[in-house]
Design a protein around this motif. Structure first.
Motif, mmCIF file in Angstrom:
data_model
loop_
_atom_site.group_PDB
_atom_site.id
_atom_site.type_symbol
_atom_site.label_atom_id
_atom_site.label_comp_id
_atom_site.label_asym_id
_atom_site.label_seq_id
_atom_site.Cartn_x
_atom_site.Cartn_y
_atom_site.Cartn_z
ATOM 1 N N THR A 202 -21.271 28.245 16.415
ATOM 2 C CA THR A 202 -20.460 27.227 15.733
ATOM 3 C C THR A 202 -20.011 27.678 14.351
ATOM 4 O O THR A 202 -19.218 26.997 13.701
ATOM 5 N N GLU A 203 -20.524 28.814 13.907
ATOM 6 C CA GLU A 203 -20.117 29.327 12.601
ATOM 7 C C GLU A 203 -20.375 30.825 12.543
ATOM 8 O O GLU A 203 -21.048 31.402 13.398
ATOM 9 N N GLY A 204 -19.814 31.450 11.508
ATOM 10 C CA GLY A 204 -20.041 32.872 11.296
ATOM 11 C C GLY A 204 -19.190 33.765 12.186
ATOM 12 O O GLY A 204 -18.327 33.310 12.930
ATOM 13 N N ARG A 205 -19.445 35.072 12.088
ATOM 14 C CA ARG A 205 -18.705 36.077 12.856
ATOM 15 C C ARG A 205 -19.355 36.268 14.225
ATOM 16 O O ARG A 205 -20.573 36.298 14.332
ATOM 17 N N VAL A 206 -18.510 36.396 15.246
ATOM 18 C CA VAL A 206 -19.021 36.640 16.593
ATOM 19 C C VAL A 206 -18.149 37.691 17.282
ATOM 20 O O VAL A 206 -16.975 37.885 16.935
ATOM 21 N N ILE A 249 -14.176 37.423 16.223
ATOM 22 C CA ILE A 249 -13.764 36.229 15.495
ATOM 23 C C ILE A 249 -14.523 36.221 14.180
ATOM 24 O O ILE A 249 -15.749 36.106 14.159
ATOM 25 N N ASP A 250 -13.811 36.369 13.062
ATOM 26 C CA ASP A 250 -14.471 36.478 11.759
ATOM 27 C C ASP A 250 -15.198 35.201 11.357
ATOM 28 O O ASP A 250 -16.259 35.259 10.736
ATOM 29 N N ASP A 251 -14.620 34.049 11.716
ATOM 30 C CA ASP A 251 -15.227 32.771 11.331
ATOM 31 C C ASP A 251 -14.954 31.754 12.439
ATOM 32 O O ASP A 251 -13.842 31.222 12.549
ATOM 33 N N VAL A 252 -15.959 31.520 13.265
ATOM 34 C CA VAL A 252 -15.796 30.603 14.401
ATOM 35 C C VAL A 252 -15.412 29.214 13.929
ATOM 36 O O VAL A 252 -14.539 28.555 14.511
#
Length: 268
Positions: A202-206, A249-252
């Motif tokens: 839900t947040e952060g890089r993925v 994705i840099d920021d979900v």
């Protein structure tokens, strides 16, 4: 392990076997406890399907008495639109796409099924004909569930039949909702929503690894292959970067918020 059903002995669906030597079958499974890419053994995969939720093991065995585990290579056509629907399939590993052909001959992918899913139940239980084409897109191990014992069991247990009908109705509503959403979303939203669905974060890089190639992705979200490159280029401003089938994705949360605002008329 052998089971009995009307008409004589048939194979247990969870006993790995092949229906017979074919040009597109290259694997013979050796044990019913084989693990399928994190999905558990075949019995666990089958029991976890929403279609069979709450069904006792002995009843499940009767439903699947006319079943066999098969392996099929990529690009194998399982069935074509209009073929007799004498079975449905459960995916143990690999992937299968359901698609229609447009008037100009292009494929329009309706759904893609991966491990732990089933498909074509509604066709077998209703019209008796497959309305779409099904093709293996990643080498797959499947359980082919035959119609005879399945229908015999449903006819003899009306409560079971109603329960399974409710499960099918729920799936059809989800599919109808997805089709409706596709019509309302812009191309970049469709791609972004698909990418977000591939990660629980839900947040952060993925990092997201596409389960199939970009041509299949384009058809899956209802856009042309050449349009997908432009859409992915546009998504770079939202921190989406591609390298082959790998997506970063840099920021979900940023991407999810952009989709929400666009859907509510506050974004482009």
């Amino acid at each position: 392990m052998e089971m009995k059903a009307s008409g004589g002995p048939v194979s247990c669906p969870c006993r790995p076997s092949c229906e017979g030597p074919t040009a597109d079958c290259d694997r013979t499974l050796s044990t019913p406890q084989r693990v399928f890419k994190g999905q558990g053994n075949a019995q666990e995969v089958v029991a976890a399907l929403p279609l069979f939720d709450g069904i006792l093991p002995e009843v499940l065995n009767r439903l699947l008495a006319d079943s066999a585990t098969i392996s099929r290579r990529r690009s194998t056509l399982l069935f074509g639109a209009g073929d007799e629907a004498d079975c449905f399939y459960i995916v143990l590993d690999g992937a299968v796409k359901l698609f229609a052909l447009t008037q100009d001959g292009r494929e329009s992918i309706v759904e893609i099924f991966g491990p732990g899913t089933s498909f074509a139940e509604a066709a077998m239980l209703s019209t008796g004909r497959f309305p779409l084409h099904a093709e293996v897109i990643e080498d797959a191990t499947l359980i082919r569930v035959g119609r005879r014992a399945f229908l015999y069991t449903l006819h003899s247990d009306h409560a079971l039949a109603y329960r399974m009908l409710a499960a099918l109705v729920k799936w059809n509503r989800r599919l109808a909702g997805e089709i409706s959403d596709l019509k309302e979303l812009t191309p970049w939203q469709r791609v972004a929503e698909f990418l977000l669905a591939q990660t629980p974060a839900t947040e952060g890089r993925v990092e997201v690894l596409l389960p199939f190639n970009k041509e299949v992705l384009a058809s899956r979200v209802g856009i042309r292959r050449e349009s997908l490159s432009r859409v992915l280029g546009r998504l770079r401003v939202l921190g989406v970067h591609t390298s082959g089938n790998a997506i970063r994705i840099d920021d979900v949360n940023l991407l999810r918020r952009a989709c929400f605002e666009a859907a509510n008329g506050r974004g482009a």
